[in-house]
Each structure stands twice: as structure tokens, then as C-alpha cells.
Design a protein around this motif. Structure first.
Motif, short mmCIF file in Angstrom:
data_model
loop_
_atom_site.label_atom_id
_atom_site.label_comp_id
_atom_site.label_asym_id
_atom_site.label_seq_id
_atom_site.Cartn_x
_atom_site.Cartn_y
_atom_site.Cartn_z
N GLU A 1 0.63 14.02 0.00
CA GLU A 1 2.04 13.68 -0.16
C GLU A 1 2.22 12.21 0.18
O GLU A 1 1.69 11.73 1.19
CB GLU A 1 2.88 14.53 0.80
N GLU A 2 2.95 11.49 -0.66
CA GLU A 2 3.24 10.09 -0.35
C GLU A 2 4.25 10.06 0.77
O GLU A 2 5.35 10.62 0.65
CB GLU A 2 3.78 9.35 -1.58
N ILE A 3 3.90 9.42 1.88
CA ILE A 3 4.79 9.42 3.04
C ILE A 3 5.40 8.05 3.33
O ILE A 3 6.39 7.97 4.05
CB ILE A 3 4.08 9.94 4.31
N ALA A 4 4.82 6.99 2.79
CA ALA A 4 5.36 5.66 3.07
C ALA A 4 4.80 4.65 2.09
O ALA A 4 3.76 4.87 1.47
CB ALA A 4 5.01 5.24 4.50
N VAL A 5 5.49 3.55 1.99
CA VAL A 5 5.01 2.36 1.30
C VAL A 5 5.11 1.24 2.32
O VAL A 5 6.16 1.01 2.91
CB VAL A 5 5.86 2.03 0.05
N VAL A 6 3.97 0.57 2.57
CA VAL A 6 3.93 -0.44 3.63
C VAL A 6 3.41 -1.76 3.09
O VAL A 6 2.72 -1.80 2.06
CB VAL A 6 3.06 0.02 4.82
N GLN A 7 3.72 -2.82 3.80
CA GLN A 7 3.19 -4.14 3.52
C GLN A 7 2.15 -4.43 4.60
O GLN A 7 2.46 -4.31 5.80
CB GLN A 7 4.29 -5.20 3.59
N ALA A 8 0.94 -4.79 4.21
CA ALA A 8 -0.12 -5.06 5.18
C ALA A 8 -1.10 -6.08 4.61
O ALA A 8 -1.20 -6.25 3.40
CB ALA A 8 -0.85 -3.77 5.54
N TYR B 1 0.84 -1.19 0.00
CA TYR B 1 0.00 0.00 0.00
C TYR B 1 0.88 1.24 0.00
O TYR B 1 1.90 1.28 0.69
CB TYR B 1 -0.89 0.05 1.25
N LYS B 2 0.45 2.25 -0.75
CA LYS B 2 1.09 3.56 -0.69
C LYS B 2 0.27 4.40 0.28
O LYS B 2 -0.96 4.44 0.18
CB LYS B 2 1.14 4.21 -2.07
N ILE B 3 0.96 5.07 1.18
CA ILE B 3 0.30 5.87 2.20
C ILE B 3 0.48 7.34 1.84
O ILE B 3 1.59 7.79 1.57
CB ILE B 3 0.89 5.60 3.60
N PHE B 4 -0.64 8.08 1.86
CA PHE B 4 -0.64 9.50 1.52
C PHE B 4 -1.21 10.30 2.68
O PHE B 4 -2.11 9.83 3.38
CB PHE B 4 -1.51 9.76 0.28
N LYS B 5 -0.68 11.51 2.85
CA LYS B 5 -1.19 12.41 3.89
C LYS B 5 -1.38 13.79 3.28
O LYS B 5 -0.52 14.28 2.56
CB LYS B 5 -0.21 12.48 5.05
N ASP B 6 -2.53 14.40 3.58
CA ASP B 6 -2.79 15.75 3.08
C ASP B 6 -2.34 16.78 4.12
O ASP B 6 -2.02 16.43 5.24
CB ASP B 6 -4.25 15.92 2.66
N PRO B 7 -2.30 18.06 3.75
CA PRO B 7 -1.84 19.10 4.67
C PRO B 7 -2.69 19.21 5.94
O PRO B 7 -2.22 19.72 6.96
CB PRO B 7 -1.92 20.39 3.86
N LEU B 8 -3.93 18.74 5.92
CA LEU B 8 -4.79 18.80 7.10
C LEU B 8 -4.64 17.60 8.02
O LEU B 8 -5.27 17.53 9.06
CB LEU B 8 -6.26 18.95 6.67
N GLY B 9 -3.83 16.63 7.61
CA GLY B 9 -3.55 15.47 8.45
C GLY B 9 -4.30 14.20 8.10
O GLY B 9 -4.13 13.18 8.76
N SER B 10 -5.14 14.23 7.08
CA SER B 10 -5.87 13.04 6.66
C SER B 10 -4.92 12.05 6.00
O SER B 10 -4.10 12.43 5.17
CB SER B 10 -6.98 13.44 5.68
N VAL B 11 -5.03 10.79 6.39
CA VAL B 11 -4.16 9.74 5.84
C VAL B 11 -5.01 8.80 4.99
O VAL B 11 -6.09 8.39 5.39
CB VAL B 11 -3.44 8.98 6.97
N GLN B 12 -4.52 8.47 3.80
CA GLN B 12 -5.19 7.56 2.88
C GLN B 12 -4.21 6.45 2.48
O GLN B 12 -3.02 6.68 2.38
CB GLN B 12 -5.62 8.29 1.61
#
Length: 125
Positions: free
Chosen positions: A97-104, A4-15
Motif C-alpha cells: 500500500e502506498e503510504i507516503a510520498v517523501v522528498q529525500a 520517493y513513493k513509500i510502500f508498506k506490505d501487510p507484514l510491515g516491510s517498507v519499500q
């Protein structure tokens, strides 16, 4: 485990967006695009289908059915292959902004890891 690619917006929402094949995109196409707020993609596909159905009388029922079936398969495979890439592009255009790539194992676990990555990344809220 899925990537999964993890994204965070300037308001703090994580997708979290799964990398690779999209089964929902494959099965639901235009409706999947509309659900993910990709309005032009979803409406464009529905419009194309409406044009083919409306043109059915002009080119004959069998030919239109065949054309609709071929286009449906092409669109389904296209959304299966590239649907998640469309979502990644959408996230970037919306300021994420893409902040991480994780395995889940699933999206919920990916989001938990994503929140941890967001908290650990300097300069992020």
C-alpha cells in the motif's frame, strides 16, 4: 532532493521507489527488471534479443545489427522513462500500500522517512 513513493506490505516491510527517470533501468534494461523480480518483462526482453540475434543470418548481419541497435535504444529509453512506474505497479500487485510520498536525498533517507510515516499512519503495523 528526489521524490520517493513509500510502500508498506501487510507484514510491515517498507519499500521506497524513486519517482521519475530510472538510470539503472536505462543502462541495464532486462537485467534490471530481473533484479527487481519482474520476471516476464526481463525474460521477454532477453527472448526478443535472442530472436533478433538468431535471425541475424536470415536478414543479414548489417540489417540485424541496425535493428538490434534501434530496439536497444528504444528499450533503454523506455526503461528510463517508465521503469520506476513498472516498479510501482509491481508493488501494488504484490499487496503493498502506498503510504507516503517523501522528498529525500537518497533511498536510505526516504526509507527512514517512510518508517516514520508508517508508524504515524493509523491501522498500520
Amino acid at each position: 532532493m528526489k521524490t520517493y513513493k513509500i510502500f508498506k506490505d501487510p507484514l510491515g516491510s517498507v519499500q521506497a521507489v524513486k519517482d521519475g527517470w530510472s538510470w539503472p533501468g536505462f543502462f541495464f534494461g532486462a537485467f534490471w527488471a530481473l533484479f527487481h523480480r519482474m520476471w516476464w518483462v526481463g525474460l521477454g526482453l532477453l527472448g526478443l534479443a535472442a530472436l533478433i540475434v538468431a535471425g541475424e543470418d536470415a536478414i543479414g548481419t548489417a540489417a540485424a545489427d541496425g535493428l538490434l541497435n534501434v530496439l536497444s535504444v528504444i528499450v533503454s529509453v523506455g526503461f528510463g522513462i517508465g521503469g520506476n512506474a513498472l516498479r510501482v505497479g509491481q508493488q501494488i500487485r504484490r499487496g503493498y500500500e502506498e503510504i507516503a510520498v517523501v522528498q529525500a536525498a537518497n533511498v536510505e533517507m526516504a526509507l527512514i522517512q517512510g518508517h516514520a510515516a508508517a508508524a504515524a499512519k493509523p491501522g498500520m503495523r
